[in-house]
Structure formats: structure tokens, C-alpha cells
Design a protein around this motif. Sequence first.
Motif, PDB file in Angstrom:
ATOM      1  N   VAL A 191       0.884  -1.161   0.000  1.00  0.00           N
ATOM      2  CA  VAL A 191       0.000   0.000   0.000  1.00  0.00           C
ATOM      3  C   VAL A 191       0.922   1.211   0.000  1.00  0.00           C
ATOM      4  N   GLU A 192       0.701   2.110  -0.965  1.00  0.00           N
ATOM      5  CA  GLU A 192       1.545   3.301  -1.064  1.00  0.00           C
ATOM      6  C   GLU A 192       0.684   4.543  -0.835  1.00  0.00           C
ATOM      7  N   VAL A 193       1.119   5.391   0.105  1.00  0.00           N
ATOM      8  CA  VAL A 193       0.415   6.615   0.434  1.00  0.00           C
ATOM      9  C   VAL A 193       1.339   7.779   0.092  1.00  0.00           C
ATOM     10  N   THR A 194       0.818   8.741  -0.655  1.00  0.00           N
ATOM     11  CA  THR A 194       1.572   9.932  -1.027  1.00  0.00           C
ATOM     12  C   THR A 194       0.833  11.147  -0.495  1.00  0.00           C
ATOM     13  N   ALA A 195       1.549  11.985   0.259  1.00  0.00           N
ATOM     14  CA  ALA A 195       0.947  13.197   0.831  1.00  0.00           C
ATOM     15  C   ALA A 195       1.725  14.415   0.369  1.00  0.00           C
ATOM     16  N   GLU A 196       0.982  15.457  -0.048  1.00  0.00           N
ATOM     17  CA  GLU A 196       1.608  16.707  -0.479  1.00  0.00           C
ATOM     18  C   GLU A 196       1.781  17.611   0.737  1.00  0.00           C
ATOM     19  N   LEU A 197       3.031  17.939   1.061  1.00  0.00           N
ATOM     20  CA  LEU A 197       3.343  18.790   2.208  1.00  0.00           C
ATOM     21  C   LEU A 197       4.337  19.876   1.797  1.00  0.00           C
ATOM     22  N   PRO A 198       3.931  20.767   0.885  1.00  0.00           N
ATOM     23  CA  PRO A 198       4.869  21.782   0.396  1.00  0.00           C
ATOM     24  C   PRO A 198       5.275  22.751   1.508  1.00  0.00           C
ATOM     25  N   GLY A 199       6.533  23.131   1.477  1.00  0.00           N
ATOM     26  CA  GLY A 199       7.041  24.108   2.437  1.00  0.00           C
ATOM     27  C   GLY A 199       7.341  23.540   3.807  1.00  0.00           C
ATOM     28  N   MET A 200       7.176  22.240   3.970  1.00  0.00           N
ATOM     29  CA  MET A 200       7.447  21.628   5.272  1.00  0.00           C
ATOM     30  C   MET A 200       8.793  20.931   5.260  1.00  0.00           C
ATOM     31  N   ASP A 201       9.277  20.665   6.443  1.00  0.00           N
ATOM     32  CA  ASP A 201      10.533  19.959   6.649  1.00  0.00           C
ATOM     33  C   ASP A 201      10.201  18.593   7.247  1.00  0.00           C
TER      34      ASP A 201
END
Length: 163
Positions: A67-77
Amino acid sequence: MQIRDLIPWGRREGALAREGEDSPVLALQRDLNRVFDNYWKRFDQAVAGFSGAVSPRVDVCETDAAVEVTAELPGMDEKEIDLSVTEDALVIKGEKKSEREESRKGFYLSERTYGAFFRSIPLPPGVEPDKADAQFKRGVLTITIPKSAETKAKAKKIEVKPA
């Protein structure tokens, strides 16, 4: 039609009483209330967005192996992200903090946004949380949770035949 047919209130024994629920005026009133409620909900969501509340977009993909989960977290570290996984759920938590200050002749700007987020993603049975792997690159978090050998073996390929 008389004017009293349009008024949703009537008098019974000296007190105001509500007419039947199928009244066109009551239907109009309910519709108007719904319009204003939806307007204020959007306003509240917009204010939450400007105050820094974030909810990352997430894609979940299941293959035969994982199971592959992709999350967009722009500007985060990656230090601002907290991950935990169990056999039935993946939890992504974090807090985004952003500060910007600009100063020019006759102009000064200072902006701060803060927002915490929490996402819980249900997982199918048969995953191995101990072997989960996470990668963070250019604002995109990718978590891969492999399936157990038993789950992989249970998968059966079905042949599709023309009718």
C-alpha cells in the motif's frame, strides 16, 4: 389565493401557531436558511485557510505487493512530520509554521501562518507495519507499507473472457 395563505403563522386561541410543513413559505425559508448556512461555512473554511490550517492532499494506491500513500506537504521539513502506523491505520500528523517579513522604502510586511493537521488513513488487512518505509522529497511524503506473504499468496488472478 388569499394573503393569509402565504403567511406560515396563524392564530389559535390567542397564540401564534405554525401552519403545515408543506407550506411554500416554509420551504422558501428553509432554502434561504440553507443558502446562508452554506455561505457562512465557506467563509469559516476560508478564514481557517488563511490562518494556516492545512490538510494535505493524500493519494492512496494499493498494489499486489504494498500500500503506497503519497501526501503533499509543500514548504514543510521532515522534522515537522510525525508518522505512526498500525495494522489497521496510518496516521500523519504535523504542524506547518511559516513566517515572512519584507521591508522596503515606505513599505513593511510581516506575515505568520501556523496550522496543525492530522490525517488517519485506514489500511487493508494483511499489511506489515513493521516494514513500513517513508521518504520525503521536495515537499512530497511517500509511505510504502508492504503486504504480508500470506496476503500476496491469497491474491488470485482472474482471466477475463470475451462474451
